[in-house]
Design an enzyme around this catalytic site. Structure first.
Site, PDB file in Angstrom:
ATOM      1  N   CYS A 138     -27.989  22.790 -51.220  1.00  0.00           N
ATOM      2  CA  CYS A 138     -28.176  22.519 -49.794  1.00  0.00           C
ATOM      3  C   CYS A 138     -28.118  23.761 -48.922  1.00  0.00           C
ATOM      4  CB  CYS A 138     -27.163  21.481 -49.313  1.00  0.00           C
ATOM      5  SG  CYS A 138     -25.445  22.065 -49.250  1.00  0.00           S
TER       6      CYS A 138
ATOM      7  N   ASP B 128     -29.024   6.869 -49.679  1.00  0.00           N
ATOM      8  CA  ASP B 128     -27.907   6.361 -50.479  1.00  0.00           C
ATOM      9  C   ASP B 128     -26.630   6.206 -49.659  1.00  0.00           C
ATOM     10  OD1 ASP B 128     -29.479   6.264 -52.799  1.00  0.00           O
ATOM     11  OD2 ASP B 128     -29.067   8.369 -53.248  1.00  0.00           O
ATOM     12  N   SER B 129     -26.271   7.235 -48.903  1.00  0.00           N
ATOM     13  CA  SER B 129     -25.041   7.145 -48.110  1.00  0.00           C
ATOM     14  C   SER B 129     -25.173   6.124 -46.989  1.00  0.00           C
ATOM     15  CB  SER B 129     -24.662   8.512 -47.548  1.00  0.00           C
ATOM     16  OG  SER B 129     -25.684   9.039 -46.724  1.00  0.00           O
TER      17      SER B 129
ATOM     18  N   GLY C  19     -22.331   7.926 -51.217  1.00  0.00           N
ATOM     19  CA  GLY C  19     -23.473   7.272 -51.848  1.00  0.00           C
ATOM     20  C   GLY C  19     -23.713   7.705 -53.275  1.00  0.00           C
TER      21      GLY C  19
ATOM     22  N   SER D  63     -24.698  11.647 -45.342  1.00  0.00           N
ATOM     23  CA  SER D  63     -25.431  12.906 -45.457  1.00  0.00           C
ATOM     24  C   SER D  63     -26.727  12.914 -44.674  1.00  0.00           C
ATOM     25  CB  SER D  63     -25.742  13.182 -46.929  1.00  0.00           C
ATOM     26  OG  SER D  63     -26.645  12.193 -47.426  1.00  0.00           O
TER      27      SER D  63
ATOM     28  N   ALA E 167     -18.917   8.954 -45.726  1.00  0.00           N
ATOM     29  CA  ALA E 167     -19.585  10.250 -45.621  1.00  0.00           C
ATOM     30  C   ALA E 167     -21.088  10.005 -45.608  1.00  0.00           C
ATOM     31  CB  ALA E 167     -19.192  11.140 -46.796  1.00  0.00           C
TER      32      ALA E 167
ATOM     33  N   CYS F 276     -18.213  21.382 -54.329  1.00  0.00           N
ATOM     34  CA  CYS F 276     -18.230  20.723 -53.023  1.00  0.00           C
ATOM     35  C   CYS F 276     -17.509  19.383 -53.082  1.00  0.00           C
ATOM     36  CB  CYS F 276     -19.669  20.535 -52.555  1.00  0.00           C
ATOM     37  SG  CYS F 276     -19.816  19.776 -50.920  1.00  0.00           S
TER      38      CYS F 276
END
EC number: 2.8.1.13
Length: 366
Positions: free
Chosen positions: A197, A12-13, A125, A8, A6, A101
């Site tokens: 978000c 981190d991801s 992440g 974003s 995943a 989420c």
């Protein structure tokens, strides 16, 4: 292993995906389109739903040489995250949409589709760790205490955790940024995502006013005396001090805080800081992510994503969990998640429905 990463659009991801590629896994990058109108989210946002974020995720995947897709989960996101978020505030509670989420989108909708397509796991992440002990996938805090995100993952069940990978759990954030720069990832210096978000500019009260409306109401003290007015109880949460329009000063001259929210009466109750002190918490809908504990046990309770854990006696009771805090907490609000730890081990979580301050009963919050 065949893994869905995943992505974003953040650092981190991107690094999490890079580590999986380096480890030899068959990795596919996926960006979740969660907004029905991504252009409504400002460029340079610190969320994860803008077009800019999807472009950043695609650039990172291209740099890593992995397939990349954008999957539209916007309808399910509205139904599973945004609508319940609005409903909780309408009921006078304070939810954390990130937990919802994770529970309903990233590790449910995404994982379900991934498993259907033949993938073995979903990777994110998040800063957290998992370890399989006697066939049980246990969740632990990250080694970086400043970035630990185990709190927002404590809603995951065993099936979800057993198909989840967190490649950054043993890393420090500063090292992750250095690694991203060394890999030539354009997001190496991109700011972290801190806002909700789906709320532009971080203006939660304004956004809620558009969804719920603003109805003028009264602010009263604990004796019931009228001390001010408000233009919508959803502008407030337990422990809040700012934004109170009080026409009558406190007799002792000290600041007053929000102690309770009464949506039925459209009333906000205020009082001194001592009124925020909580020693007992009631919570419902427990999730024992790392195996169900004994009926009563000594551990730690944490009620905010970046809060400090407090020693507690945690007991399973009919309909939920009772928590006796050995050290008091302040500003605990119904709707928040209580996450239970045994040192670094995440034992489980539950939704706060009442405290010895608020006096809300479990059946009222169910």
């Amino acid at each position: 292993m065949k893994v869905l990463a995943a992505m974003s659009g953040g650092v981190d991801s991107a690094v999490a995906a890079a580590r999986l590629v380096e480890a030899g896994h068959d990795v596919t990058g996926v960006h979740l389109a969660l907004s029905r109108n991504p252009r409504s989210h400002r460029e340079g946002s610190r969320g994860c739903c803008s077009l800019e974020d999807s472009f950043d995720a695609r650039r990172a995947a291209d740099r890593l040489g992995i397939p990349f897709y954008v999957w539209d989960f916007s309808d399910r996101f509205v139904a599973e995250v945004i609508d319940p978020f609005i409903a909780e505030y309408r009921a006078g509670r304070t939810p954390n949409p990130c937990l919802r989420c994770n529970e309903r989108i990233k590790f449910a909708a995404l994982l379900e589709r991934g498993l259907d397509l033949g993938y073995d796991a979903v990777a994110t992440g998040h800063y957290a760790r998992t370890k399989v002990v006697d066939g049980v996938t246990k969740l632990y805090r990250s080694v970086d205490p400043g970035k630990d995100q185990s709190y927002v993952l404590a809603v995951l069940n065993q099936d979800q955790l057993s198909h989840s990978l967190f490649p950054l759990g043993n890393s420090l954030k500063m090292n992750v940024r250095q690694e991203a720069a060394a890999l030539g990832l354009s997001v190496a210096d991109k700011p972290d995502s801190n806002d909700i978000c789906f709320i532009p500019d971080g203006d939660t009260p304004g956004w809620l006013s558009e969804k719920i409306g603003s109805a003028d109401g009264e602010i009263r003290d604990e004796s019931g005396a009228l001390v001010g007015h408000h233009n919508g109880y959803h502008h407030f949460t337990i422990g809040q001090r700012r934004g109170l329009r009080l026409g009558v000063p406190a007799p002792d001259g000290k600041p007053r805080y929000v102690l309770d929210i009464e949506p039925v009466n459209n009333t906000v109750v205020v009082g001194g800081a001592e009124g925020l002190t909580v020693h007992h918490i009631e919570a419902i809908r427990p999730v024992w992510c790392s195996s169900e504990p004994v009926e009563t046990w000594h551990g730690q309770a944490q009620v905010r994503a970046h809060g400090d854990p407090v020693p507690a006696i945690i007991s399973a009771v009919p309909g939920g969990v009772a928590v006796e805090l050995e050290d008091s907490l302040r500003g605990v609000a119904p709707g928040q998640a209580a996450v239970f730890y045994d040192g670094d081990l995440v034992v489980g979580s539950a939704t706060i429905c009442g405290t010895d301050r608020a006096g809300v009963k479990a059946e009222q919050a169910a």
